[in-house]
Enzyme design. Structure first.
Site, PDB file in Angstrom:
ATOM      1  N   HIS A 313       0.927  -1.274  -0.118  1.00  0.00           N
ATOM      2  CA  HIS A 313       0.056  -0.040   0.060  1.00  0.00           C
ATOM      3  C   HIS A 313       0.913   1.133   0.005  1.00  0.00           C
ATOM      4  CE1 HIS A 313      -3.068   3.049   1.303  1.00  0.00           C
ATOM      5  NE2 HIS A 313      -3.796   2.144   0.763  1.00  0.00           N
ATOM      6  N   ASP A 371      -7.872  -4.412  -0.614  1.00  0.00           N
ATOM      7  CA  ASP A 371      -8.352  -4.421  -2.076  1.00  0.00           C
ATOM      8  C   ASP A 371      -8.236  -6.301  -2.262  1.00  0.00           C
ATOM      9  OD1 ASP A 371      -8.742  -1.958  -2.832  1.00  0.00           O
ATOM     10  OD2 ASP A 371      -6.556  -1.834  -2.934  1.00  0.00           O
TER      11      ASP A 371
END
Length: 436
Positions: A313, A371
């Site tokens: 991330h 995600d």
């Protein structure tokens, strides 16, 4: 903002006068250096592509500590909110600063659920799109079109207008997403049912048909509600910054949110969960679990061009706290639906195992992110991959609105106007066309 006794001194090696820059301390997080008078006093700008070292505003809404893997909404850890509160409680918190009591929650739910219908003309607007249009293309148009239907709440400087547009957007986004889905598959639109929960209502609008009603499964509804909560806000990310920048011009809230939807569409932002599922599908087509070692080798090879989606991330350099919660939900949903042995989900779990144990991924802190798990959960529920980002937009709408309202209420806010480092041609004269 609290000014610090300490000041930052900027000095120049060419003998130009130095200057003191004020330092501000937040309640938590890094101190910030105030450079607002830099250009006036030195004739110089700062250079920060991507704004990675620049605070664009002061905010009281969301705080992220990427090194610790911490996410706070109004000071509350996301781990506690996801377990103890539903999405509409989280919406209330983000909009008004505190969690609601029982009567405040009931009143807020009643307001939202009685604004879930959209103008019937929206159906005719939808017909202008191709059936195979990407849902985010449709959503960008639909959200922008809301401003043409609700003229009574488009004044961004009117607090009452902002209040009703906030309620309308939160209430109508699930209806619009479900309509976009039904349109692409050629099924009739399902009108909202106000006696259901926010997530339950969305699931029914997605999966019911006139010939067979949808009976919400509590496990799946709870999973969808958690997806909404985990995606509700995420500080000054690209789409939130877009909403703020767009809103800084004084445009109406529907247009500002439509700009956020458009920004979220990008595969590096909201489209990441869609890209992740597409990656898993590609591996499955090439042989599935048996070929996963080969895929991982390509990921490690910088020259292969193969990218690992759904891991790591931009902000979190530790395990994404939302991913931990989504992982629990993922296994709960797969168990409820009996999908633990589905080939694609088995592949996802094997990739997860490798990423959590392989030294290459561990050293680079490439942990599975939110995600990765939310894509798996949504596919299991029956949501088609192209719709994932539209659901992200639905969830993030409340964060965008909260951030927009905060900016408008800030006496220091100005229309956004970034500067540049110009490296193009210096002044030159235009020659007659015959001499060029």
């Amino acid at each position: 903002m609290t000014p610090s006794d300490v000041k930052a001194t900027l000095s120049f090696s060419d003998g130009s006068p130095s200057m003191d820059l004020p330092l501000y301390k937040g309640s938590i997080g890094p101190d910030v250096i105030d450079i607002r008078k830099l250009y006036a006093q030195t004739g110089k700008f700062t250079y920060d592509p991507g704004f990675l070292s620049t605070a664009s505003c002061n905010s009281t809404i969301t705080y992220i500590d990427g090194d610790k893997g911490e996410l706070l909404y109004r000071g509350y850890p996301i781990e506690q909110l996801a377990v103890n509160c539903d999405y509409l409680e989280t919406c209330y918190l983000l909009l008004y600063g505190e969690l609601p009591n029982e009567s405040q929650k009931a009143d807020f739910e009643d307001k939202v659920m009685h604004h879930t219908m959209v103008n019937e003309q929206m159906q005719f607007f939808l017909r202008g799109f191709r059936r195979d249009a990407h849902p985010m293309a449709v959503m960008t148009g639909l959200v922008g079109a809301l401003s043409s239907f609700y003229h009574d709440s488009t004044d961004i400087n009117n607090p009452e207008h902002r209040e009703i547009s906030a309620i309308r957007l939160i209430a109508k986004m699930p209806t619009l997403v479900a309509m976009a889905y039904k349109y692409t598959i050629g099924q009739p639109y399902i009108y909202p049912q106000n006696n259901l929960s926010y997530a339950g209502n969305f699931m029914r609008m997605m999966f019911a048909t006139p010939c067979e009603d949808y009976k919400p499964n509590d496990v799946l509804v709870r999973a969808m509600d958690r997806i909404f909560t985990l995606h509700a806000d995420h500080e000054q990310n690209a789409s939130t910054s877009t909403v703020r920048l767009c809103g800084s011009s004084g445009t109406n809230p529907f247009a500002a949110i439509a700009a956020g939807v458009a920004c979220l569409w990008g595969p590096a932002h909201g489209g990441a969960n869609e890209a992740c599922l597409n990656m898993l599908t590609d591996i499955q087509k090439q042989g599935g679990v048996a070929r996963i070692g080969e895929f991982v080798s390509k990921v490690k090879d910088k020259n292969s061009g193969v990218k690992l989606m759904g891991f790591g991330h931009r902000v979190y350099k530790n395990y994404d706290p939302r991913a931990k919660l989504m992982r629990e939900t993922c296994h709960e949903v797969l168990g409820e639906l009996g999908l633990q042995n589905d080939p694609l989900f088995a592949l996802a779990m094997e990739l997860e195992k490798i990423a959590l144990e392989d030294e290459y991924f561990v050293a680079r802190k490439l942990y599975p992110n939110v995600d990765f798990y939310s894509g798996i959960v949504q596919r299991a529920i029956g949501i088609p991959v192209p719709l994932f980002t539209a659901i992200f937009a639905l969830a993030r709408t409340v964060g965008w609105i909260a951030q927009l309202n905060e900016m408008i209420g800030d006496p220091e806010y100005k229309i956004g106007r970034p500067r540049q480092l110009f490296v193009g041609a210096t002044p030159r004269d235009v020659k007659p066309i015959a001499q060029r």
